[in-house]
Design an enzyme around this catalytic site. Structure first.
Site, PDB file in Angstrom:
ATOM      1  N   ASP A  40      -9.834  59.187 -48.070  1.00  0.00           N
ATOM      2  CA  ASP A  40     -11.512  59.197 -48.106  1.00  0.00           C
ATOM      3  C   ASP A  40     -11.672  57.711 -47.937  1.00  0.00           C
ATOM      4  O   ASP A  40     -12.602  57.220 -48.753  1.00  0.00           O
ATOM      5  CB  ASP A  40     -11.786  59.580 -49.629  1.00  0.00           C
ATOM      6  CG  ASP A  40     -13.213  60.000 -49.619  1.00  0.00           C
ATOM      7  OD1 ASP A  40     -13.943  60.185 -48.476  1.00  0.00           O
ATOM      8  OD2 ASP A  40     -13.916  60.032 -50.721  1.00  0.00           O
TER       9      ASP A  40
ATOM     10  N   LYS B 277     -13.969  55.059 -46.563  1.00  0.00           N
ATOM     11  CA  LYS B 277     -15.297  54.860 -46.192  1.00  0.00           C
ATOM     12  C   LYS B 277     -15.725  53.476 -46.819  1.00  0.00           C
ATOM     13  O   LYS B 277     -15.352  53.040 -47.691  1.00  0.00           O
ATOM     14  CB  LYS B 277     -16.133  56.014 -46.449  1.00  0.00           C
ATOM     15  CG  LYS B 277     -15.964  56.443 -48.098  1.00  0.00           C
ATOM     16  CD  LYS B 277     -17.029  57.722 -48.285  1.00  0.00           C
ATOM     17  CE  LYS B 277     -16.902  57.917 -49.796  1.00  0.00           C
ATOM     18  NZ  LYS B 277     -17.643  59.499 -50.210  1.00  0.00           N
TER      19      LYS B 277
ATOM     20  N   ASN C  83     -15.851  53.275 -50.601  1.00  0.00           N
ATOM     21  CA  ASN C  83     -14.666  53.155 -51.396  1.00  0.00           C
ATOM     22  C   ASN C  83     -13.970  51.723 -51.110  1.00  0.00           C
ATOM     23  O   ASN C  83     -12.811  51.708 -51.415  1.00  0.00           O
ATOM     24  CB  ASN C  83     -13.715  54.390 -50.905  1.00  0.00           C
ATOM     25  CG  ASN C  83     -14.331  55.502 -51.661  1.00  0.00           C
ATOM     26  OD1 ASN C  83     -15.003  55.491 -52.436  1.00  0.00           O
ATOM     27  ND2 ASN C  83     -13.763  56.693 -51.059  1.00  0.00           N
TER      28      ASN C  83
ATOM     29  N   ASP D 222     -11.033  54.744 -55.512  1.00  0.00           N
ATOM     30  CA  ASP D 222     -10.966  55.989 -55.370  1.00  0.00           C
ATOM     31  C   ASP D 222      -9.851  56.676 -54.686  1.00  0.00           C
ATOM     32  O   ASP D 222      -9.871  57.043 -53.728  1.00  0.00           O
ATOM     33  CB  ASP D 222     -12.433  56.353 -54.587  1.00  0.00           C
ATOM     34  CG  ASP D 222     -12.729  58.008 -55.211  1.00  0.00           C
ATOM     35  OD1 ASP D 222     -11.774  58.304 -55.845  1.00  0.00           O
ATOM     36  OD2 ASP D 222     -13.806  58.496 -54.976  1.00  0.00           O
TER      37      ASP D 222
ATOM     38  N   THR E 256     -14.794  62.619 -46.146  1.00  0.00           N
ATOM     39  CA  THR E 256     -16.142  62.608 -46.035  1.00  0.00           C
ATOM     40  C   THR E 256     -16.742  62.769 -44.530  1.00  0.00           C
ATOM     41  O   THR E 256     -15.796  62.077 -43.839  1.00  0.00           O
ATOM     42  CB  THR E 256     -16.767  61.286 -46.427  1.00  0.00           C
ATOM     43  OG1 THR E 256     -16.283  61.115 -48.036  1.00  0.00           O
ATOM     44  CG2 THR E 256     -18.146  61.036 -46.619  1.00  0.00           C
TER      45      THR E 256
END
Ligand code: ADE
Length: 387
Positions: A198, A200, A203, A216, A236
């Site tokens: 994840d 992104k 994060n 995260d 995501t």
């Protein structure tokens, strides 16, 4: 609430020891980890904190006495009443992250509150490993109440790259610095068999000095070594690699794709693919479109992005070739960078604890001595947590 230990038994040397260790009446009453977990916790407890023995004078049967003794050993940072919560830092499907102060140490922390599900042990495991890299968000402790699980995380006070980017895309030198620190963080995770899944802008946090902290670990996959792969459309949309969207097997190359999207957005200020509300169109664009590059970006940056955004994961830079040797990073001294000696391009402002006014309620569910919903092996304190 903090209650003094009074009147129930005469103060003994043992009691004075209790007081010194800040073990409170409330702790003795609180539901908590069974002795099994308590002993695991004690193994990791720093040596200079000797394990106190319980006074012999508790009322009730011997079973209850044993249980309460185990609970009494729960050190202060491992209960929610030891924290003052200020505001919500972020929310997600997982639960929420709050800015809080550990009152006894006047230290700001990020408190992640999660529903208790067995899957959170993956995040737990990743957080313990993350302690080995300065570019990953570290955990100070983990504890649980009857219904909730808590991670006590270092507070990255500089905010996420998505908030820092609100003023527009970054200059190339800034992109290079953040991308290089992310490369170090990702390579550390991948070398331990962890795929983040994840990556992104939201994060990627900045610490108080402006260094990167990847956070995260709620969606990680473990044990992805050698030719091993994992499955599952996880992550995501807009950052997800084509092979993840298409439900194929995949490995760490999926993170390198997401890094490509992050770098594209930092440098160019928009997404490389269609990124609207319609998921099928995001997927279609990710799988089939080639990103457009404005003429003002450097040829080295364009080449890096083209190599990270290769549709075929086997051809993708990161898992295919040494990304540190790419010409875009020619001016990076990796040794200096990894020892945090390169000055970050932005100095974050001092953190504020102003309450956001939103609901900061954490369920007060941690009373009662008969909890059967225990996540075994969950609670820990990082021995390096500074007092
Ligand atoms: N948001 C999520 N995790 C965080 C952390 N550790 N510090 C600051 N903000 C966060």
């Amino acid at each position: 609430m903090t209650l003094a230990i009074t009147g129930r038994f005469e103060e003994s040397a043992m009691e004075r020891k209790y007081k010194k260790l800040n073990i409170l009446e409330e702790d003795r009453k609180m539901a908590g980890e069974r002795s099994q977990e308590s002993s695991e916790l004690q193994m990791k407890w720093p040596k200079h904190h000797k394990r106190p023995r319980s006074p012999q004078t508790f009322r009730g049967g011997s079973k209850r006495r044993k249980r309460c003794r185990a609970q009494a050993r729960r050190p202060a940072p491992l209960k929610i009443s030891s924290y003052e919560v200020h505001k919500v830092l972020g929310r997600g499907s997982f639960g929420k992250v709050m800015l809080a102060t550990l009152t006894s140490r006047k230290q700001l922390v990020a408190l992640k509150v999660l529903e208790k599900r067995p899957e959170i042990m993956k995040e737990h495991r990743a957080l313990k490993i993350a302690g080995g890299s300065p570019f990953l968000c570290h955990a100070y402790a983990a504890f649980q109440s009857k219904l909730q699980a808590f991670f006590v995380l270092e507070y990255a006070s500089g905010g996420s790259l998505s908030t820092v980017m609100e003023n527009g895309p970054f200059p190339t030198s800034t992109v290079m610095f953040y991308a290089a620190e992310m490369v170090c963080g990702l390579q550390f995770l991948h070398s331990r068999g962890i795929v983040h899944r994840d990556i992104k802008l939201e994060n990627i946090l900045l610490d108080q000095n402006g260094h990167i902290k990847i956070c995260d670990f709620g969606l990680v996959a473990h044990n992805i070594f050698g030719n091993r792969t994992t499955r599952g459309r996880i992550g995501t949309y807009g950052y997800m690699a084509p092979e993840v969207m298409l439900m194929k097997e995949y490995n760490a190359a999926a993170d390198w794709w997401s890094l490509g999207v992050v770098i594209y957005r930092m440098a160019i200020g928009r997404s490389p693919f269609y990124n609207g509300r319609v998921r099928t169109m995001v997927q279609e664009s990710t799988v089939s479109d080639e990103p457009q590059y404005p003429e003002w970006i450097s040829p080295e940056l364009q080449d890096l992005l083209e190599k990270l955004l290769k549709k075929n994961p086997q051809h993708r830079l990161g898992t295919n070739g040494n990304i540190r040797e790419h010409p875009f990073f020619a001016s990076i001294n990796w040794v200096e960078l990894e020892s945090l000696k390169v000055k970050p391009p932005l100095q974050p402002r001092m953190p504020s604890t102003d309450s956001s006014g939103s609901s900061l309620e954490i369920e007060k569910d941690n009373i009662g001595c008969n909890d059967i919903n225990i996540l075994s092996g969950f609670s820990f304190i990082n021995p390096n947590w500074q007092e």
